[in-house]
Design a protein around this motif. Sequence first.
Motif, PDB file in Angstrom:
ATOM      1  N   GLY A 153      -0.614  -1.203  -2.495  1.00 62.00           N
ATOM      2  CA  GLY A 153      -1.368   0.037  -2.331  1.00 62.00           C
ATOM      3  C   GLY A 153      -1.271   0.590  -0.925  1.00 62.00           C
ATOM      4  N   ASP A 186      -2.969   3.534  -6.943  1.00 62.19           N
ATOM      5  CA  ASP A 186      -3.450   2.321  -6.284  1.00 62.19           C
ATOM      6  C   ASP A 186      -3.063   1.126  -7.144  1.00 62.19           C
ATOM      7  OD1 ASP A 186      -4.697   0.642  -4.477  1.00 62.19           O
ATOM      8  OD2 ASP A 186      -6.618   0.766  -5.518  1.00 62.19           O
ATOM      9  N   TYR A 244      -0.415  -6.378  -2.097  1.00 66.81           N
ATOM     10  CA  TYR A 244      -1.175  -5.219  -1.628  1.00 66.81           C
ATOM     11  C   TYR A 244      -0.247  -4.012  -1.470  1.00 66.81           C
ATOM     12  CZ  TYR A 244       0.545  -7.916   2.344  1.00 66.81           C
ATOM     13  OH  TYR A 244       1.328  -8.685   3.170  1.00 66.81           O
ATOM     14  N   THR A 268      -4.484   1.844 -10.818  1.00 69.06           N
ATOM     15  CA  THR A 268      -5.405   2.972 -10.926  1.00 69.06           C
ATOM     16  C   THR A 268      -4.683   4.237 -10.484  1.00 69.06           C
ATOM     17  OG1 THR A 268      -7.282   1.532 -10.429  1.00 69.06           O
ATOM     18  CG2 THR A 268      -7.634   3.903 -10.227  1.00 69.06           C
ATOM     19  N   SER A 309      -0.012   4.350  -0.542  1.00 66.65           N
ATOM     20  CA  SER A 309      -0.878   5.376   0.031  1.00 66.65           C
ATOM     21  C   SER A 309      -0.094   6.377   0.877  1.00 66.65           C
ATOM     22  CB  SER A 309      -1.969   4.720   0.878  1.00 66.65           C
ATOM     23  OG  SER A 309      -1.392   4.014   1.976  1.00 66.65           O
TER      24      SER A 309
END
Length: 776
Positions: free
Chosen positions: A306, A317, A304, A349, A310
């Motif tokens: 992301g 992402d 994870y 992404t 962030s």
Amino acid sequence: MQRWLAAAWVLSVVGTARAQPSEPEPAPAAVVTPPRVVALPEVELPPDAEVPEGGAVELRLLVRADGTAAVEECSATDEVCARVRAAVEAGRFEPATRDGAPVPAQIAMRFRVRALAPEPEEPPASSETTPEEGAPAAAPEVLEDTVGFRTTATVEPVPRGAMRLELEELRDMPGAFGDPFRAIEALPGVTPIFSGLPYFYVRGAPPSGTLYVYDDIPLPALYHLGLGPAVVHARMIGPLRLHTGVPPARFGRFTGGVIEAEGPAPPEDDDPHGEVELRLLDLTSMVQAEVGGGRLAVAGRYGYPGLLLSIFSPEVDLAYWDYQLRFEHPLGRRDSVEIVWLGSYDALTTTNEVDGAVGEDATETSALTIQFHRFEARLVRRLRRFELGTALRVGWEESSLDEEIALEAFTLGPRMWMALDEGAFRLRVGLEMIGAAGGMRFVQETSEDDGDAPQDPARNEVYASVAARNMAAVYAELAFDPIDALTIDLGLRGDVWVTGSAVEASLDPRARATWHATGALDLHAAVGVTRQPAVFFIPLPGLAEVAVDHGLQTATQGEVGASARLPLGLEAEGQLFVHHYQNLLFPDLFVNDETCTPTVCVEVPVNPRVDGMSYGAELFLRRDPSERLAGFVSYTLAWAETEDVGDIDYSPSYDVRHVLNVAGRWDIGGGFSAGLRFHLRSGKPMGRFYLDDADFVLRRYEQRLPAFHRLDAQVAYGWETSWGRMRLALEWFNVTFSEEPVDIRCVGDMAPSSGECPVQYAPAIVVPNLGLRAVF
């Protein structure tokens, strides 16, 4: 195909059985088989140690019923015996059996204290001779239920020139994030494309020219996207080897290096073992246990990153996961079935702002998805000096960009192999086939009325030659010791590729000679030829099976080197290498195919298939990871050249002159440790074609980028618990916040008016990581 494999296996078993000596049927209680050496680590001695004559140590071992062993008698000095004893205790044995049940056994064994093949002479006759199959067992010697045997240990040495690294040496290297494969880019001969990207050149060969092998299974990708870890859990990996040149014949079809990782070692006892680690980037777990009379190892990871991205890069992402399963079950005293199943998934992404757009059109999103899954079932028969195996592999892989481009491949790969080890004579032969099916989906927006419609690949010049590729190969490897101090390794491999209606074939020889000059010094020389079809520059799932052009790429590899064991637990390796490439699919020339002035445009005479070479020197100095102060120094000095492009001098972007890595770890004591890794890489050449403003002649401007350096750091604390071990580690990738130069930005389409073009830098890639690991 399955019926053919089953028939071949039955014939091999019958043939092996007939080769056994014919003996009268014994009483059931007398069916005894001797123990067998599965694996033994090498033993290295300091220069001042008293080496036995011929380097051989006579031992008497007790091989327990659980496959562990202990030294009961040793014929050498205390110093030598201590090191041999540690190697034996770390080795793996197949226990003796009586009526099919494991029993303790004593064996007399001749063990070499350096990485040489065992002496070819048979051990002297004694009352503890190895019983023929079916003969009465020898009388017990020490334990009441112990069987006595005499045998000679055989250990397959790692070819000099190949770097063999243990898990503990790689996993906790600063900047590797606990991932052994991440340490590969810090080894000699390896040049990263860009800091943080999991792709690299190996002695000038492009990233797609490097073969990744895990537990004898080729992998289409080794790492997750970005700074992601490897697709295989660290505890599922045994010793790791890097062949930067002239690999064994079984590893063919690639022009670059070979990264080979063994499967996990069996547990030390029958109790379950495992590991769980929670980090800022992902959660991983692994368990290994006895299940149904066999050994099962299962691992998985969910990433994870992301959450961290962030904060530093909100427009990106990223998520990933992977899994691995390995199960081995005996089918008798000789046969076993093995199952290996692994897979990986990544989704990236990115969201970018569109200049001048408002509302829903103000942002543009693109998504990249890659995944692969591999399953292989094996049936293996192991005798005392003989191994016969057959396997069937099934795979599916895919790489897609949004809904516009998708490449997928389904593969089916049967293979068979036979290995014979007679001490001074070692032979391995095998055959393999890979059938591929699948294709490419390319969607192009045609008009507002028609919307998105699939485009015929035959109408698209990039994918016009895409076709499924099938392959068949046969190989042979022979190693022998003509004299005690010399080992010769020979290999020959034949490949056939079928792409559509096109058939391409190759016959690739290789040879290596290793001279054991002294107990502490080995010299080696090797030469070989290997070929690879034209494939994409970056190795992604699905892309490796796509034929982008006809004509094989050829690499002629040569090297000479030396390895020496030094005082203070140091080992040094040095090599000189020359690699020549023919018909290389050169990635730099897929761009800049046209240049213009305000009034005229000229096409650049690009030939994507060029010849070239790379040559240089490599140095690797390391200290044993068991020492309190351990680590390594890796340095590569290299040159890379290609032929001219349209009579214009051209320097490849991988012509990086100097690559230096210094990694160290200090065991402070009390469970605390600290480590640093320094990476220094000189600048690579970048350039552009332009039209001379005087005569409109096409020319090229090149400029070498500045050097790049980076420092990674790690501090950790480990402690013992009643049920296992814990480790808390804080890592920081790029503590110097260094920005890496990536390109030049020239103004206009002419040569620079004065001086050099400005250098373009990528934002600093800085990744902190905190992890808590529990091992039981």
